[in-house]
Design an enzyme around this catalytic site. Structure first.
Site, short mmCIF file in Angstrom:
data_model
loop_
_atom_site.label_atom_id
_atom_site.label_comp_id
_atom_site.label_asym_id
_atom_site.label_seq_id
_atom_site.Cartn_x
_atom_site.Cartn_y
_atom_site.Cartn_z
N TYR A 1 0.84 -1.20 0.00
CA TYR A 1 0.00 0.00 0.00
C TYR A 1 0.87 1.25 0.00
O TYR A 1 0.62 2.21 -0.75
CB TYR A 1 -0.91 0.00 1.22
CG TYR A 1 -1.82 1.21 1.31
CD1 TYR A 1 -2.82 1.43 0.37
CD2 TYR A 1 -1.67 2.13 2.35
CE1 TYR A 1 -3.65 2.54 0.44
CE2 TYR A 1 -2.50 3.23 2.43
CZ TYR A 1 -3.49 3.44 1.48
OH TYR A 1 -4.30 4.55 1.56
N THR B 1 -12.96 6.88 7.05
CA THR B 1 -13.60 6.38 5.84
C THR B 1 -13.76 4.87 5.96
O THR B 1 -13.32 4.26 6.93
CB THR B 1 -12.76 6.70 4.59
OG1 THR B 1 -11.56 5.91 4.63
CG2 THR B 1 -12.40 8.18 4.55
N LYS C 1 0.84 4.28 -2.84
CA LYS C 1 0.54 5.69 -2.55
C LYS C 1 1.74 6.58 -2.85
O LYS C 1 1.58 7.75 -3.23
CB LYS C 1 0.09 5.85 -1.10
CG LYS C 1 -1.16 5.08 -0.74
CD LYS C 1 -2.26 5.15 -1.79
CE LYS C 1 -2.94 6.49 -1.88
NZ LYS C 1 -4.04 6.51 -2.86
#
Length: 311
Positions: free
Chosen positions: A176, A213, A180
């Protein structure tokens, strides 16, 4: 910088914005904010069912009817089809492309085209979409490409020769971080090439700090955890993170605020950029590595089969 909020979004009437991952979280709330400010918003979603639900929520506050675009970033055929659909619907004129969608800390899985899921979805799919939509972006003066990165870029390492982690031990969180970091490197390299070619398109990046989120809660490891662990994580998250309505501010600022310049990166202005209002964010030395960025740019074109625009 003043404490910028959604109340500071300039009138967006007559402008068209495409937001990936607009069915939930940062994407959905960004879509609502832009639609309420007058923009025609195209919601790019993988799931038509969830997309229709999101579309109704955006339509409830919109001044101009929003539209749904089916897009699966993990399938390059879908990316090409969505780009063609957007160009057709907009008359080849797009003001904002917000590369917002993403997957986080997944177990080793592959995209439809055989790429590691996180680099394939978060970076390769968005890069291909951006290049395919550049003709539409170039038709609008001052059009903006906003690529959403993350604090996770700070521990990411981009290995252009091993983007799929076939030679490195696979770690969901490290993969990840690589994805990013690749997002941020792509945004900065795109800016350099746009300026070199004298194009009136702005490439900027943003990150939401630590926002509440669905993305962290949807990670595979947390989904498989015992209920007590899940509840503890949720409680800790609520104490540390900020509401999603706050988390969207950096990317909305990047997309709409006057004076934003290509190559800038925005995040929250609070301690360690975890929460707060939009402000210039810090980048790592790796993010500013132009040599690796060029190699990533070329490798991305080769892997996706999409010609870079600008080259």
């Amino acid at each position: 910088m003043a404490k910028w909020t959604t109340a500071d979004i300039p009138d967006q009437s007559g402008r068209t914005a495409l937001i990936t991952g607009a069915n939930s979280g940062l994407g959905l709330h960004s879509a609502r904010a832009l639609a309420a400010s007058g923009a025609k918003v195209l919601l790019a979603c993988r799931s038509p069912e969830r997309g229709r639900t999101a579309l109704a929520q955006v339509a409830a506050v919109a001044e101009t009817e929003p539209k749904l675009v089916e897009l699966d970033l993990a399938d390059l055929a879908s990316v090409r089809k969505a780009a063609a659909d957007v160009r057709d619907r907009t008359g080849d004129a797009l003001d904002v492309l917000m590369n917002n969608a993403g997957v986080m800390a997944t177990p080793r899985r592959s995209t439809h085209d055989g790429f590691e899921l996180q680099i394939g979805t978060n970076h390769l799919g968005h890069a291909a979409l951006t290049w395919l939509l550049m003709p539409a972006l170039r038709q609008r003066a001052g059009a903006r490409v906003v690529t959403v990165s993350s604090l996770a870029h700070t521990f990411g390492t981009v290995d252009v020769d091993d983007l799929d982690h076939t030679r490195r031990r696979y770690s969901p969180i490290r993969a990840y971080g690589q994805a990013k970091l690749a997002n941020l490197m792509f945004a900065l390299e795109l800016d350099r090439r746009l300026r070199h070619h004298g194009m009136d398109v702005v490439s900027v990046a943003a990150h939401p700090g630590m926002s509440r989120t669905e993305l962290p809660q949807n990670s595979a490891r947390l989904r498989s955890a015992p209920p007590l662990v899940t509840k503890a994580v949720a409680l800790g998250s609520s104490l540390i993170t900020q509401p999603v309505e706050q988390g969207i501010l950096p990317q909305l600022h990047a997309a709409t605020a006057p004076g934003v310049r290509g190559g800038e990166y925005y995040g929250p202005d609070g301690f360690r950029e975890v929460r707060g209002h939009p402000a210039p964010a810090k980048t790592t030395r790796a993010a500013r590595d132009e040599h690796t960025a060029r190699r990533l740019w070329n490798a991305t074109s080769e892997l996706t089969g999409v010609e870079p625009d600008p080259s």
